[in-house]
Design a protein around this motif. Structure first.
Motif, PDB file in Angstrom:
ATOM      1  N   UNK A   1      -6.095  -0.269   6.714  1.00 20.46           N
ATOM      2  CA  UNK A   1      -6.937   0.931   6.734  1.00 20.46           C
ATOM      3  C   UNK A   1      -6.499   1.861   5.608  1.00 20.46           C
ATOM      4  N   UNK A   2      -7.447   2.387   4.879  1.00 18.40           N
ATOM      5  CA  UNK A   2      -7.139   3.298   3.778  1.00 18.40           C
ATOM      6  C   UNK A   2      -6.837   2.603   2.465  1.00 18.40           C
ATOM      7  N   UNK A   3      -6.978   1.277   2.428  1.00 18.00           N
ATOM      8  CA  UNK A   3      -6.643   0.545   1.196  1.00 18.00           C
ATOM      9  C   UNK A   3      -7.558   0.917   0.031  1.00 18.00           C
ATOM     10  N   UNK A   4      -8.671   1.569   0.314  1.00 20.58           N
ATOM     11  CA  UNK A   4      -9.537   1.995  -0.792  1.00 20.58           C
ATOM     12  C   UNK A   4      -8.836   2.995  -1.702  1.00 20.58           C
ATOM     13  N   UNK A   5      -7.764   3.600  -1.221  1.00 22.49           N
ATOM     14  CA  UNK A   5      -7.004   4.535  -2.052  1.00 22.49           C
ATOM     15  C   UNK A   5      -6.163   3.817  -3.097  1.00 22.49           C
ATOM     16  N   UNK A   6      -5.883   2.534  -2.899  1.00 23.85           N
ATOM     17  CA  UNK A   6      -4.975   1.836  -3.815  1.00 23.85           C
ATOM     18  C   UNK A   6      -5.437   0.445  -4.225  1.00 23.85           C
ATOM     19  N   UNK A   7      -6.538  -0.029  -3.660  1.00 24.16           N
ATOM     20  CA  UNK A   7      -7.100  -1.313  -4.091  1.00 24.16           C
ATOM     21  C   UNK A   7      -8.337  -1.034  -4.921  1.00 24.16           C
ATOM     22  N   UNK A   8      -8.315  -1.481  -6.178  1.00 21.78           N
ATOM     23  CA  UNK A   8      -9.393  -1.158  -7.104  1.00 21.78           C
ATOM     24  C   UNK A   8     -10.492  -2.217  -7.126  1.00 21.78           C
ATOM     25  N   UNK A   9     -10.132  -3.493  -7.320  1.00 21.02           N
ATOM     26  CA  UNK A   9     -11.143  -4.538  -7.466  1.00 21.02           C
ATOM     27  C   UNK A   9     -10.513  -5.903  -7.264  1.00 21.02           C
ATOM     28  N   UNK A  10     -11.356  -6.848  -6.874  1.00 14.06           N
ATOM     29  CA  UNK A  10     -10.925  -8.230  -6.768  1.00 14.06           C
ATOM     30  C   UNK A  10     -11.901  -9.123  -7.513  1.00 14.06           C
ATOM     31  N   UNK A  11     -11.372 -10.016  -8.291  1.00 12.61           N
ATOM     32  CA  UNK A  11     -12.179 -10.972  -9.044  1.00 12.61           C
ATOM     33  C   UNK A  11     -11.883 -12.368  -8.507  1.00 12.61           C
ATOM     34  N   UNK A  12     -12.913 -13.052  -8.025  1.00 11.09           N
ATOM     35  CA  UNK A  12     -12.757 -14.438  -7.605  1.00 11.09           C
ATOM     36  C   UNK A  12     -13.399 -15.282  -8.693  1.00 11.09           C
ATOM     37  N   UNK A  13     -12.551 -15.895  -9.486  1.00  6.60           N
ATOM     38  CA  UNK A  13     -13.015 -16.659 -10.646  1.00  6.60           C
ATOM     39  C   UNK A  13     -12.582 -18.103 -10.469  1.00  6.60           C
TER      40      UNK A  13
ATOM     41  N   UNK B   1       0.816  -1.216   0.000  1.00  5.36           N
ATOM     42  CA  UNK B   1       0.000   0.000   0.000  1.00  5.36           C
ATOM     43  C   UNK B   1       0.844   1.259   0.000  1.00  5.36           C
ATOM     44  N   UNK B   2       1.896   1.274   0.805  1.00 10.58           N
ATOM     45  CA  UNK B   2       2.787   2.442   0.839  1.00 10.58           C
ATOM     46  C   UNK B   2       3.411   2.673  -0.538  1.00 10.58           C
ATOM     47  N   UNK B   3       3.884   1.599  -1.159  1.00 14.13           N
ATOM     48  CA  UNK B   3       4.528   1.725  -2.477  1.00 14.13           C
ATOM     49  C   UNK B   3       3.529   2.213  -3.526  1.00 14.13           C
ATOM     50  N   UNK B   4       2.331   1.662  -3.512  1.00 13.49           N
ATOM     51  CA  UNK B   4       1.332   2.069  -4.509  1.00 13.49           C
ATOM     52  C   UNK B   4       0.879   3.506  -4.283  1.00 13.49           C
ATOM     53  N   UNK B   5       0.760   3.919  -3.040  1.00 11.24           N
ATOM     54  CA  UNK B   5       0.375   5.304  -2.772  1.00 11.24           C
ATOM     55  C   UNK B   5       1.438   6.275  -3.262  1.00 11.24           C
ATOM     56  N   UNK B   6       2.711   5.924  -3.093  1.00 11.19           N
ATOM     57  CA  UNK B   6       3.788   6.787  -3.613  1.00 11.19           C
ATOM     58  C   UNK B   6       3.681   6.929  -5.126  1.00 11.19           C
ATOM     59  N   UNK B   7       3.220   5.862  -5.784  1.00 16.35           N
ATOM     60  CA  UNK B   7       3.083   5.884  -7.244  1.00 16.35           C
ATOM     61  C   UNK B   7       1.754   6.485  -7.705  1.00 16.35           C
ATOM     62  N   UNK B   8       0.820   6.644  -6.797  1.00 13.99           N
ATOM     63  CA  UNK B   8      -0.523   7.068  -7.171  1.00 13.99           C
ATOM     64  C   UNK B   8      -1.215   6.014  -8.012  1.00 13.99           C
ATOM     65  N   UNK B   9      -0.964   4.742  -7.692  1.00 10.37           N
ATOM     66  CA  UNK B   9      -1.454   3.632  -8.516  1.00 10.37           C
ATOM     67  C   UNK B   9      -2.368   2.718  -7.706  1.00 10.37           C
TER      68      UNK B   9
END
Length: 165
Positions: A40-52, A11-19
């Protein structure tokens, strides 16, 4: 390092990237997404999960070509790579991870024994898949898969040249 610590570092790495990241999971049944959303706050960097879990859903939700299942099987580099790209395409996330494997206790073959897992990691310019053979019972295989998936994502996000799960 435990799963929560790995997810927090990711999460820290993705937030630094804005990704953002998305997951495409089969054998882990949402375990990667669960580890990520513990933070906490993962909604800023977690977009979606697919369970297939089924092949039909891999095709329907992620666009995995149906013929791949007959050609190479669901537990293969080609399928997890297609799953990762499908998760990126559908979610708009820059990063994705995909897993498919045989967690056991049944379902293994001589060619793909119980514990065989393929993981793919992707970003806009990378797509890598790696085969693992994890030991232990069903829960152990699933936990090791989640850890390897997060480690590979973290390595990719921090720009390691030869990232490895």
């Amino acid at each position: 390092m435990n799963l929560t610590e790995l997810a927090a570092q990711l999460g820290d790495a993705l937030q630094r990237l804005g990704a953002q990241v998305s997951t495409a999971e089969s054998c882990t049944g949402g375990g990667i997404a669960e580890a990520i959303t513990r933070i906490a706050g993962s909604s800023a960097w977690f977009e979606a999960g697919y369970i297939t879990y089924s092949n039909a859903q891999k095709t329907r939700q992620l666009g995995v070509p149906a013929e791949l299942f007959e050609q190479v099987g669901a537990v293969s580099a080609e399928v997890v790579q297609a799953m990762a790209r499908g998760a990126q395409r559908n979610s708009g996330a820059r990063f994705a991870v995909a897993v498919s494997g045989i967690a056991g206790p049944g379902g293994g073959t001589a060619e793909k024994p119980v514990g065989t897992v393929w993981i793919a990691w992707a970003d806009d310019s990378h797509l890598q898949a790696q085969r693992y053979l994890f030991a232990g019972d069903r829960q152990a295989v699933r936990e090791q898969t989640v850890a390897a998936a997060l480690q590979g994502l973290l390595a990719l996000a921090v720009g390691e040249k030869q990232f490895r799960g």
